[in-house]
Design an enzyme around this catalytic site. Structure first.
Site, mmCIF file in Angstrom:
data_model
loop_
_atom_site.group_PDB
_atom_site.id
_atom_site.type_symbol
_atom_site.label_atom_id
_atom_site.label_comp_id
_atom_site.label_asym_id
_atom_site.label_seq_id
_atom_site.Cartn_x
_atom_site.Cartn_y
_atom_site.Cartn_z
ATOM 1 N N GLY A 68 63.824 46.350 47.286
ATOM 2 C CA GLY A 68 63.543 46.149 48.701
ATOM 3 C C GLY A 68 62.406 45.162 48.941
ATOM 4 O O GLY A 68 62.453 44.354 49.869
ATOM 5 N N THR A 69 61.400 45.225 48.099
ATOM 6 C CA THR A 69 60.228 44.355 48.296
ATOM 7 C C THR A 69 60.631 42.887 48.231
ATOM 8 O O THR A 69 60.249 42.079 49.091
ATOM 9 C CB THR A 69 59.165 44.669 47.218
ATOM 10 O OG1 THR A 69 58.777 46.034 47.370
ATOM 11 C CG2 THR A 69 57.948 43.772 47.341
ATOM 12 N N ASN A 143 59.490 54.545 56.976
ATOM 13 C CA ASN A 143 59.436 55.242 55.684
ATOM 14 C C ASN A 143 58.466 56.424 55.666
ATOM 15 O O ASN A 143 58.485 57.202 54.723
ATOM 16 C CB ASN A 143 59.070 54.253 54.573
ATOM 17 C CG ASN A 143 57.863 53.421 54.904
ATOM 18 O OD1 ASN A 143 57.889 52.637 55.846
ATOM 19 N ND2 ASN A 143 56.790 53.598 54.166
ATOM 20 N N GLN A 173 65.124 52.624 53.868
ATOM 21 C CA GLN A 173 65.214 54.080 54.043
ATOM 22 C C GLN A 173 66.450 54.480 54.838
ATOM 23 O O GLN A 173 66.953 55.584 54.677
ATOM 24 C CB GLN A 173 63.961 54.621 54.763
ATOM 25 C CG GLN A 173 62.673 54.461 53.976
ATOM 26 C CD GLN A 173 62.607 55.339 52.726
ATOM 27 O OE1 GLN A 173 63.404 56.248 52.528
ATOM 28 N NE2 GLN A 173 61.648 55.047 51.857
ATOM 29 N N GLY A 190 68.176 49.953 45.677
ATOM 30 C CA GLY A 190 68.999 50.908 44.946
ATOM 31 C C GLY A 190 68.361 52.269 44.736
ATOM 32 O O GLY A 190 69.014 53.300 44.901
ATOM 33 N N HIS A 191 67.065 52.284 44.383
ATOM 34 C CA HIS A 191 66.497 53.559 43.933
ATOM 35 C C HIS A 191 66.255 54.559 45.052
ATOM 36 O O HIS A 191 65.926 55.717 44.791
ATOM 37 C CB HIS A 191 65.225 53.332 43.103
ATOM 38 C CG HIS A 191 64.016 52.904 43.854
ATOM 39 N ND1 HIS A 191 62.973 53.753 44.103
ATOM 40 C CD2 HIS A 191 63.668 51.717 44.404
ATOM 41 C CE1 HIS A 191 62.027 53.094 44.763
ATOM 42 N NE2 HIS A 191 62.426 51.866 44.953
ATOM 43 N N THR A 227 68.402 36.058 35.420
ATOM 44 C CA THR A 227 69.671 36.643 34.976
ATOM 45 C C THR A 227 69.975 37.868 35.821
ATOM 46 O O THR A 227 69.111 38.722 36.026
ATOM 47 C CB THR A 227 69.569 37.033 33.485
ATOM 48 O OG1 THR A 227 69.208 35.855 32.754
ATOM 49 C CG2 THR A 227 70.875 37.588 32.967
ATOM 50 N N CYS A 313 44.376 56.967 50.134
ATOM 51 C CA CYS A 313 43.088 57.446 49.667
ATOM 52 C C CYS A 313 42.302 56.229 49.208
ATOM 53 O O CYS A 313 42.691 55.537 48.294
ATOM 54 C CB CYS A 313 43.304 58.402 48.504
ATOM 55 S SG CYS A 313 41.766 58.943 47.784
HETATM 56 N N1 PLP Z 1 60.724 49.033 52.563
HETATM 57 C C1 PLP Z 1 60.640 50.356 52.796
HETATM 58 C C2 PLP Z 1 60.840 50.869 54.185
HETATM 59 C C3 PLP Z 1 60.346 51.236 51.745
HETATM 60 O O1 PLP Z 1 60.262 52.549 51.992
HETATM 61 C C4 PLP Z 1 60.168 50.698 50.448
HETATM 62 C C5 PLP Z 1 59.809 51.579 49.324
HETATM 63 O O2 PLP Z 1 59.216 52.632 49.488
HETATM 64 C C6 PLP Z 1 60.302 49.312 50.261
HETATM 65 C C7 PLP Z 1 60.565 48.522 51.343
HETATM 66 C C8 PLP Z 1 60.142 48.710 48.911
HETATM 67 O O3 PLP Z 1 61.329 48.873 48.162
HETATM 68 P P1 PLP Z 1 61.329 48.715 46.576
HETATM 69 O O4 PLP Z 1 60.590 49.874 46.017
HETATM 70 O O5 PLP Z 1 62.788 48.726 46.205
HETATM 71 O O6 PLP Z 1 60.699 47.407 46.271
#
Ligand code: PLP
Length: 370
Positions: A68-69, A143, A173, A190-191, A227, A313
């Site tokens: 996602g990042t 999230n 999410q 995916g995770h 790859t 924290c």
């Molecule tokens: N965006 C949201 C809303 C998330 O909750 C997260 C991960 O917690 C991410 C992006 C980042 O995804 P990834 O861990 O696959 O890079």
């Protein structure tokens, strides 16, 4: 261990594990032209088509990423070269910091306020829009709180006021629980769906402006190099399909779990942040006033329960989360807890949480007064 932290990362699902293992039997770099490479390419393209079909887009729009990042960063970096970046004040850091990086490189960026209900303030958004906006990024669901945004309304306002703006939604999410309207570039991971860590995708139309984040072979649409993680892509497609097939049935038991958590928390003066707005069925976010965060987390941990806190924290001091701050939540001492459920959560997990909460909350209240 009672695992109530699916929103952080979901356990590898049986469906995804089987698909992943089968795909790892296919040798060959998907970019190689020999038959092994072509075999790999073939299952990769099948996965791409499956994801495209499930999301109602063309397969050429699916760009595989590491998660996602990376998808969020790709979605912001390109349009930022064309105009202002607007993102909601409750975005994940992957979007927020991508916008900040773009701002350092000379683009203009701004955060769209949210209302105390936790949804984008449409009036404020309207005021911020004009022809100079390159992209508007609003997450499909948050999230921390699980609050779902009205993407249709956002699209309507943006289309009317900012003709040059692209639309992006971080659906990391939400995907599997929420249908994303057409017209948005979409980030998925995916995770969060039961596939392995290390695979995700950006869904972006062919004319969405993209710039590479890294140099390399340009394997994915000439913007994403490296790859390709074929087995990961196959597992992601299988996990997304599984989530779509079981959406209604999972939402039903997850909503029941969530209602039980809210009720048990309410009896301890815990309350759900935000207004009476739609929320993801698998996420329950509760604020426990007058509690010491460390003591509460420790109490639940001692009872074998894994959940998350939205508070960061910093130097030993818990601070309110940026999301709650943006929503204007004001409490002197509190812990915000996020409980998130999934495919393998059982009623007995929820019973154990309900049994453990009173002791943990009472201990955390004593610690806060001490
Ligand atoms: N965006 C949201 C809303 C998330 O909750 C997260 C991960 O917690 C991410 C992006 C980042 O995804 P990834 O861990 O696959 O890079």
């Amino acid at each position: 261990m009672i695992y109530l932290d699916y929103a952080a990362t979901a356990p590898l699902s049986d469906v995804a594990r089987t698909a992943w293992l089968e795909a790892t039997q296919v040798r060959g770099n998907a970019s190689a032209i020999h038959s092994a490479g072509r075999a790999s390419r073939s299952i990769l393209e099948d996965a791409r088509e499956k994801i495209a079909g499930l999301l109602g887009v063309d397969s050429a729009e699916v760009i595989f990423t590491s998660g996602g990042t990376e998808a969020d960063n790709l979605a912001i970096a390109g349009p930022a070269t064309k105009g202002r970046v607007l993102y909601s004040a409750i975005e994940h850091p992957a979007v927020r910091e991508a916008a900040e990086i773009a701002a350092k490189a000379g683009s203009r960026a701004g955060a769209i306020p949210v209302t105390p209900d936790g949804v984008v303030d449409l009036g404020a958004l309207r005021e911020m829009l004009d022809e100079s906006v390159g992209v508007v990024s609003v997450m499909a669901a948050n999230n921390e709180t699980g609050i779902i945004q009205s993407l249709e309304e956002i699209k309507e306002v943006v289309t009317e006021r900012a003709p040059n703006a692209r639309l992006h939604t971080d659906a990391v999410q939400a995907i599997g629980s929420v249908t994303i309207p057409g017209g948005f570039a979409i980030s998925i991971s995916g995770h969060k769906l039961g596939a392995p860590v290390g695979i995700g995708a950006l869904i972006a139309s062919r004319d969405y402006p993209l710039v590479p984040l890294e140099g390399g072979g340009g394997q994915e649409r000439k913007v994403r190099s490296g790859t390709i993680n074929v087995a990961g892509a196959v597992a992601l497609a299988a996990a997304l399909e599984d989530a779509s097939e079981h959406r209604a049935e999972r939402a039903e038991f997850q909503t029941s779990f969530s209602n039980q958590i809210v009720e048990a928390s309410g009896a301890l003066d815990g309350y759900v942040s935000g207004g009476d707005v739609p929320r993801l069925p698998h996420m329950t976010h509760v604020i426990f006033p007058g509690t010491d965060p460390e003591a509460l987390l420790l109490g639940l941990d001692m009872a074998g329960i894994a959940c998350s806190t939205g508070s960061a924290c910093s130097a030993g001091v818990y601070r309110p989360s940026a999301v709650l701050e943006a929503m204007g939540v004001e409490e002197d001492t509190y812990t915000a807890l996020r409980f998130s459920t999934g495919e393998y959560t059982t009623q007995s997990d929820i019973d154990a949480l309900v049994a453990a909460l009173p002791g943990a909350v009472s201990m955390a209240r004593k610690a806060a007064r001490a």
